[in-house]
Motif scaffolding. Structure first.
Motif, PDB file in Angstrom:
ATOM      1  N   ALA A 136       0.832  -1.202   0.000  1.00 57.79           N
ATOM      2  CA  ALA A 136       0.000   0.000   0.000  1.00 57.79           C
ATOM      3  C   ALA A 136       0.869   1.256   0.000  1.00 57.79           C
ATOM      4  O   ALA A 136       0.545   2.259  -0.647  1.00 57.79           O
ATOM      5  CB  ALA A 136      -0.930  -0.010   1.211  1.00 57.79           C
ATOM      6  N   GLY A 137       1.984   1.190   0.729  1.00 64.00           N
ATOM      7  CA  GLY A 137       2.911   2.322   0.733  1.00 64.00           C
ATOM      8  C   GLY A 137       3.501   2.571  -0.643  1.00 64.00           C
ATOM      9  O   GLY A 137       3.673   3.733  -1.060  1.00 64.00           O
ATOM     10  N   VAL A 171      -6.782   1.498  -6.248  1.00 64.59           N
ATOM     11  CA  VAL A 171      -7.014   1.390  -4.808  1.00 64.59           C
ATOM     12  C   VAL A 171      -7.848   0.164  -4.434  1.00 64.59           C
ATOM     13  O   VAL A 171      -7.510  -0.551  -3.473  1.00 64.59           O
ATOM     14  CB  VAL A 171      -7.662   2.686  -4.266  1.00 64.59           C
ATOM     15  CG1 VAL A 171      -8.028   2.534  -2.791  1.00 64.59           C
ATOM     16  CG2 VAL A 171      -6.714   3.865  -4.464  1.00 64.59           C
ATOM     17  N   PRO A 172      -8.948  -0.141  -5.154  1.00 61.04           N
ATOM     18  CA  PRO A 172      -9.764  -1.299  -4.754  1.00 61.04           C
ATOM     19  C   PRO A 172      -9.029  -2.634  -4.770  1.00 61.04           C
ATOM     20  O   PRO A 172      -9.432  -3.562  -4.061  1.00 61.04           O
ATOM     21  CB  PRO A 172     -10.905  -1.287  -5.782  1.00 61.04           C
ATOM     22  CG  PRO A 172     -10.992   0.121  -6.257  1.00 61.04           C
ATOM     23  CD  PRO A 172      -9.591   0.631  -6.238  1.00 61.04           C
ATOM     24  N   TYR A 173      -7.954  -2.753  -5.559  1.00 64.30           N
ATOM     25  CA  TYR A 173      -7.212  -4.014  -5.575  1.00 64.30           C
ATOM     26  C   TYR A 173      -6.724  -4.378  -4.169  1.00 64.30           C
ATOM     27  O   TYR A 173      -6.783  -5.544  -3.765  1.00 64.30           O
ATOM     28  CB  TYR A 173      -6.005  -3.909  -6.510  1.00 64.30           C
ATOM     29  CG  TYR A 173      -6.323  -4.045  -7.977  1.00 64.30           C
ATOM     30  CD1 TYR A 173      -6.251  -5.286  -8.611  1.00 64.30           C
ATOM     31  CD2 TYR A 173      -6.668  -2.939  -8.739  1.00 64.30           C
ATOM     32  CE1 TYR A 173      -6.519  -5.415  -9.965  1.00 64.30           C
ATOM     33  CE2 TYR A 173      -6.937  -3.051 -10.099  1.00 64.30           C
ATOM     34  CZ  TYR A 173      -6.869  -4.292 -10.707  1.00 64.30           C
ATOM     35  OH  TYR A 173      -7.141  -4.410 -12.050  1.00 64.30           O
ATOM     36  N   GLY A 174      -6.235  -3.383  -3.445  1.00 66.16           N
ATOM     37  CA  GLY A 174      -5.735  -3.632  -2.102  1.00 66.16           C
ATOM     38  C   GLY A 174      -6.831  -4.002  -1.130  1.00 66.16           C
ATOM     39  O   GLY A 174      -6.607  -4.777  -0.185  1.00 66.16           O
ATOM     40  N   TRP A 178      -8.234  -8.777   0.799  1.00 69.16           N
ATOM     41  CA  TRP A 178      -8.664  -9.428   2.038  1.00 69.16           C
ATOM     42  C   TRP A 178      -9.923 -10.264   1.869  1.00 69.16           C
ATOM     43  O   TRP A 178     -10.354 -10.938   2.820  1.00 69.16           O
ATOM     44  CB  TRP A 178      -8.886  -8.371   3.123  1.00 69.16           C
ATOM     45  CG  TRP A 178      -7.634  -7.618   3.436  1.00 69.16           C
ATOM     46  CD1 TRP A 178      -7.332  -6.328   3.082  1.00 69.16           C
ATOM     47  CD2 TRP A 178      -6.489  -8.106   4.152  1.00 69.16           C
ATOM     48  NE1 TRP A 178      -6.083  -5.983   3.526  1.00 69.16           N
ATOM     49  CE2 TRP A 178      -5.540  -7.057   4.192  1.00 69.16           C
ATOM     50  CE3 TRP A 178      -6.181  -9.317   4.761  1.00 69.16           C
ATOM     51  CZ2 TRP A 178      -4.302  -7.192   4.816  1.00 69.16           C
ATOM     52  CZ3 TRP A 178      -4.944  -9.470   5.377  1.00 69.16           C
ATOM     53  CH2 TRP A 178      -4.024  -8.410   5.414  1.00 69.16           C
ATOM     54  N   ALA A 179     -10.527 -10.258   0.689  1.00 62.42           N
ATOM     55  CA  ALA A 179     -11.736 -11.045   0.458  1.00 62.42           C
ATOM     56  C   ALA A 179     -11.372 -12.514   0.239  1.00 62.42           C
ATOM     57  O   ALA A 179     -10.251 -12.834  -0.168  1.00 62.42           O
ATOM     58  CB  ALA A 179     -12.481 -10.505  -0.762  1.00 62.42           C
ATOM     59  N   PRO A 180     -12.301 -13.431   0.504  1.00 61.59           N
ATOM     60  CA  PRO A 180     -12.039 -14.854   0.215  1.00 61.59           C
ATOM     61  C   PRO A 180     -11.844 -15.067  -1.285  1.00 61.59           C
ATOM     62  O   PRO A 180     -12.328 -14.282  -2.102  1.00 61.59           O
ATOM     63  CB  PRO A 180     -13.291 -15.556   0.737  1.00 61.59           C
ATOM     64  CG  PRO A 180     -14.338 -14.496   0.798  1.00 61.59           C
ATOM     65  CD  PRO A 180     -13.637 -13.209   1.086  1.00 61.59           C
ATOM     66  N   TYR A 188     -11.302  -9.329  -9.083  1.00 60.97           N
ATOM     67  CA  TYR A 188     -10.050  -8.986  -9.756  1.00 60.97           C
ATOM     68  C   TYR A 188     -10.235  -8.994 -11.274  1.00 60.97           C
ATOM     69  O   TYR A 188      -9.678  -8.154 -11.995  1.00 60.97           O
ATOM     70  CB  TYR A 188      -8.945  -9.961  -9.370  1.00 60.97           C
ATOM     71  CG  TYR A 188      -8.215  -9.628  -8.093  1.00 60.97           C
ATOM     72  CD1 TYR A 188      -8.146  -8.318  -7.608  1.00 60.97           C
ATOM     73  CD2 TYR A 188      -7.563 -10.628  -7.357  1.00 60.97           C
ATOM     74  CE1 TYR A 188      -7.473  -8.025  -6.434  1.00 60.97           C
ATOM     75  CE2 TYR A 188      -6.879 -10.338  -6.189  1.00 60.97           C
ATOM     76  CZ  TYR A 188      -6.835  -9.030  -5.736  1.00 60.97           C
ATOM     77  OH  TYR A 188      -6.153  -8.732  -4.567  1.00 60.97           O
ATOM     78  N   ASN A 189     -11.003  -9.962 -11.777  1.00 64.79           N
ATOM     79  CA  ASN A 189     -11.263 -10.008 -13.216  1.00 64.79           C
ATOM     80  C   ASN A 189     -11.930  -8.721 -13.695  1.00 64.79           C
ATOM     81  O   ASN A 189     -11.529  -8.133 -14.705  1.00 64.79           O
ATOM     82  CB  ASN A 189     -12.161 -11.205 -13.557  1.00 64.79           C
ATOM     83  CG  ASN A 189     -11.479 -12.538 -13.318  1.00 64.79           C
ATOM     84  OD1 ASN A 189     -10.254 -12.627 -13.264  1.00 64.79           O
ATOM     85  ND2 ASN A 189     -12.274 -13.583 -13.167  1.00 64.79           N
ATOM     86  N   VAL A 190     -12.946  -8.295 -12.963  1.00 59.87           N
ATOM     87  CA  VAL A 190     -13.676  -7.082 -13.347  1.00 59.87           C
ATOM     88  C   VAL A 190     -12.780  -5.854 -13.239  1.00 59.87           C
ATOM     89  O   VAL A 190     -12.781  -4.979 -14.118  1.00 59.87           O
ATOM     90  CB  VAL A 190     -14.938  -6.921 -12.480  1.00 59.87           C
ATOM     91  CG1 VAL A 190     -15.616  -5.585 -12.762  1.00 59.87           C
ATOM     92  CG2 VAL A 190     -15.911  -8.074 -12.732  1.00 59.87           C
ATOM     93  N   LEU A 191     -11.995  -5.784 -12.172  1.00 58.71           N
ATOM     94  CA  LEU A 191     -11.083  -4.650 -12.009  1.00 58.71           C
ATOM     95  C   LEU A 191     -10.056  -4.599 -13.136  1.00 58.71           C
ATOM     96  O   LEU A 191      -9.744  -3.515 -13.654  1.00 58.71           O
ATOM     97  CB  LEU A 191     -10.378  -4.731 -10.657  1.00 58.71           C
ATOM     98  CG  LEU A 191     -11.209  -4.365  -9.430  1.00 58.71           C
ATOM     99  CD1 LEU A 191     -10.429  -4.673  -8.149  1.00 58.71           C
ATOM    100  CD2 LEU A 191     -11.604  -2.889  -9.458  1.00 58.71           C
TER     101      LEU A 191
END
Length: 217
Positions: A136-137, A171-174, A178-180, A188-191
């Protein structure tokens, strides 16, 4: 469980199709579009093809376990994220110095490396959290490098606004980290589809817009 696998398969196939189709558009944009977008279209096409071949691996690997899926994804991101940084720097035309773009590209590669190390760590451990925080940093470094230190000439450009929007999509990737896995994979595919194919489509649209010149009476 079956529905979740079907959703993952569907979003993987949809993303792969969008990546390939948009790569074709960017090829047209590089050849027939406005000159200032030739490099960005060509780079976008290369990024999309790299991602497409990684998605083919995901589609063909019916027996891939989650560790292998994570490895394929991070292999894709390790190659494409630094290139996406350069593409975004081109969109933020006239605002990003080459040295800062290079710093952002290097930080994006480090971000992916930390992300993979965090994924390979035991879930919920302090080590995993620390590695995730390091990633994240690195994302913060990417944003600071691309959005600060702008050149003195600050002409408002539509492309710059698009560049900012697609940078924020990282940002949403990070968060999804934490999701299952059953949720993480299709999201991730949609992102990937939006952040890569969507960006390529915007580039194509910008490159085919007619140039409007102001006339002084």
């Amino acid at each position: 469980m079956k529905n979740k696998k079907t959703m993952n398969r569907f979003t993987t196939l949809t993303t792969a199709s969008a990546l390939l189709a948009t790569a074709g558009l960017n090829g047209v944009g590089a050849i027939r579009g406005r000159k200032e977008y030739v490099a960005a279209n060509g780079l976008s096409g290369a990024i999309l093809l790299i991602a497409f071949f990684h998605y083919l691996r995901l589609l063909r690997g019916a027996t891939l376990n989650q560790n292998n899926i994570d490895l394929v994804r991070h292999s894709d991101w390790l190659l494409t994220c630094p290139l996406l940084v350069v593409e975004l720097a081109l969109l933020l035309r006239g605002r990003v110095e080459p040295a800062r773009a290079g710093l952002a590209a290097a930080a994006s590669a480090a971000m992916v490396g930390f992300g993979l190390a965090a994924r390979r760590s035991s879930p919920g451990t302090p080590q995993q959290v620390a590695l995730w925080a390091a990633g994240a940093g690195m994302l913060a470094v990417v944003m600071a490098a691309l959005l600060s230190g702008r050149k003195k000439k600050r002409r408002k450009r539509e492309s710059a606004r698009w560049g900012l929007l697609f940078l924020l999509l990282w940002v949403p990737y990070g968060v999804v980290f934490w999701a299952p896995a059953s949720v993480r994979n299709p999201v991730y595919n949609v992102l990937d589809m939006v952040s890569k194919a969507g960006l390529g489509a915007v580039l194509f649209a910008l490159s085919t817009q007619p140039v409007i010149r102001s006339r002084h009476v």
